[in-house]
Write an enzyme that holds these catalytic residues in place. Structure first.
Site, PDB file in Angstrom:
ATOM      1  N   ASN A 282       2.933  13.567  -3.445  1.00 29.11           N
ATOM      2  CA  ASN A 282       3.787  13.461  -2.254  1.00 29.11           C
ATOM      3  C   ASN A 282       4.177  14.841  -1.720  1.00 29.11           C
ATOM      4  OD1 ASN A 282       5.689  14.398  -4.032  1.00 29.11           O
ATOM      5  ND2 ASN A 282       7.228  12.825  -3.601  1.00 29.11           N
TER       6      ASN A 282
ATOM      7  N   LYS B 153      -2.514  -1.087 -16.900  1.00 27.46           N
ATOM      8  CA  LYS B 153      -2.633  -2.398 -17.556  1.00 27.46           C
ATOM      9  C   LYS B 153      -3.600  -3.305 -16.768  1.00 27.46           C
ATOM     10  CE  LYS B 153       0.217  -6.473 -18.128  1.00 27.46           C
ATOM     11  NZ  LYS B 153       1.524  -7.041 -17.817  1.00 27.46           N
TER      12      LYS B 153
ATOM     13  N   TYR C 222      16.257  14.812 -15.665  1.00 31.91           N
ATOM     14  CA  TYR C 222      14.889  15.115 -16.111  1.00 31.91           C
ATOM     15  C   TYR C 222      14.691  14.667 -17.567  1.00 31.91           C
ATOM     16  CZ  TYR C 222      10.714  18.113 -16.841  1.00 31.91           C
ATOM     17  OH  TYR C 222       9.457  18.609 -17.120  1.00 31.91           O
TER      18      TYR C 222
ATOM     19  N   ARG D 106      11.379  29.146 -12.083  1.00 38.68           N
ATOM     20  CA  ARG D 106      11.145  29.208 -13.529  1.00 38.68           C
ATOM     21  C   ARG D 106      11.033  30.662 -13.969  1.00 38.68           C
ATOM     22  NH1 ARG D 106       7.146  24.127 -14.546  1.00 38.68           N
ATOM     23  NH2 ARG D 106       6.581  24.445 -12.373  1.00 38.68           N
TER      24      ARG D 106
END
Ligand code: NAD
Ligand code: UDP
Length: 311
Positions: free
Chosen positions: A33, A104, A144, A185
């Site tokens: 996205n 699945k 998170y 980060r």
């Protein structure tokens, strides 16, 4: 040739994974996205006829026929996952439900990009997979940490209840080219600051530790993990067992960039883990003797070159 879906494929890790899977002769569908990822990371792959791009948000279901799914979609840096914490939880939890439901239905193998954050601020060192962690369930990192913990539970329960073929990788701090310039980060922050001769911003006293894995080593381990026997689910730690203080990291980056930056100290964010270091015995055993191959210095040099070219 396998047909492989990579959610979060336009992000830092996802873009390297898409490239490697294509290089190995697979057909790759990258779903993203673009919240924290970028088309810039994967635009060079679009010339390959076996590569497809899909703009989609995994909090809503998606149907496609594939053999394997790597579920990487989720913001990973603290500033990005704290920007909209409810959305982060939805991405981890509803995203996992949607992708597991897909796996699945189509009988695909599915790998979850979990994280060392599920250990929280750990009280045992190094961390082994049987450690349950020390997580603040209501703190600023909980969207998170708890989202990823719930996703692990969903993966295990889809496996037990519905025989879905799952793999859970607990990824420790990873760095390399294609990290977002402003994701905050530590490796990208310090390199950018050093290249601009700006102050290096250490949070706390810099004695907290992390272990840093170069992205190529991570990608190799994820592909090996996906191709392990169906009876092996993980969770499995993927990281570099060599531990550094954040201060040592700053000094190494200043030295490698020949920077004039000064080190400055700032308040430590809430619940910032003090020590983090993976025990990778399980990875070495299960992933055909996998070990990180890239030394921190060599990985930093490659990452510095990348940031030099884009800043
Ligand atoms: P990143 O932010 O660069 O990549 C995440 C990607 O997911 C981005 O392209 C983003 O646009 C996309 N995304 C986010 N929410 C989405 C949604 N709802 N639907 C579709 N796409 C969405 O982060 P990264 O470092 O590449 O991390 C990738 C995965 O690895 C994440 O799941 C992260 O939790 C995990 N991980 C990363 C690290 C690390 O050190 N980089 C460590 C542990 C775990
Ligand atoms: N950190 C820092 N300065 C920065 C960015 C991060 O000192 O500019 C510290 C941060 O407080 C943490 C460590 O570096 O102790 C790693 O932070 P990062 O956000 O990269 O990852 P995580 O905390 O999720 O391991």
């Amino acid at each position: 040739m396998n047909k492989i879906l990579v959610t979060g494929g336009a992000g830092f890790i996802g873009s390297h994974l898409c490239k490697k899977l294509l290089d190995k002769g697979n057909e790759v569908i990258c779903l993203d996205n673009y919240f924290t990822g970028s088309k810039k990371n994967i635009i060079h792959l679009t010339k390959n006829p076996y590569f497809e791009l899909i703009r989609h948000d995994i909090t809503t279901p998606y149907f496609i026929e594939v053999d394997q799914i790597y579920n990487l979609a989720c913001p990973a840096s603290p500033i990005h996952y704290q920007y909209n914490p409810i959305k982060t939880i939805k991405t981890s939890v509803m995203g996992a439900i949607n992708m597991l439901g897909l796996a699945k239905r189509i009988n695909a193998k599915i790998l979850q990009a979990s994280t060392s954050e599920i250990y929280g601020d750990p009280q045992i060192h190094p961390q082994t997979e049987d450690y349950w962690g020390n997580v603040n369930p209501i703190g600023s990192r909980s969207c998170y940490d708890e989202g990823k913990r719930c996703a692990e539970s969903l993966f295990m329960n889809y496996h037990y209840q519905n025989n879905v073929k799952i793999k859970i990788a607990r990824i420790f701090n990873t760095y390399g080219p294609n990290m977002d310039l402003c994701d905050g980060r530590v490796v990208s922050n310090f390199i950018i600051q050093a290249l601009k001769n700006e102050d290096i911003t250490i949070y706390g006293n810099g004695k907290q530790t992390r272990s840093f894995l170069y992205v190529d080593d991570l990608i190799e381990s994820l592909i090996r993990l996906m191709n392990t026997d169906n009876s092996f689910t993980g969770p499995i730690n993927i990281g570099n067992p060599k531990e550094y203080t954040i201060l040592e990291l700053a000094e190494q980056i200043i030295q490698l960039t020949k920077s004039k930056s000064k080190i400055t100290f700032h308040p430590l964010p809430e619940d910032d883990p003090m020590q983090r270091n993976p025990n990778i015995n399980l990875a070495t055993t299960k992933l055909n003797n996998w070990q990180p191959q890239t030394k921190l210095r060599d990985g930093l040099i490659k990452t510095i070159d990348y940031f030099k070219n884009i800043t």
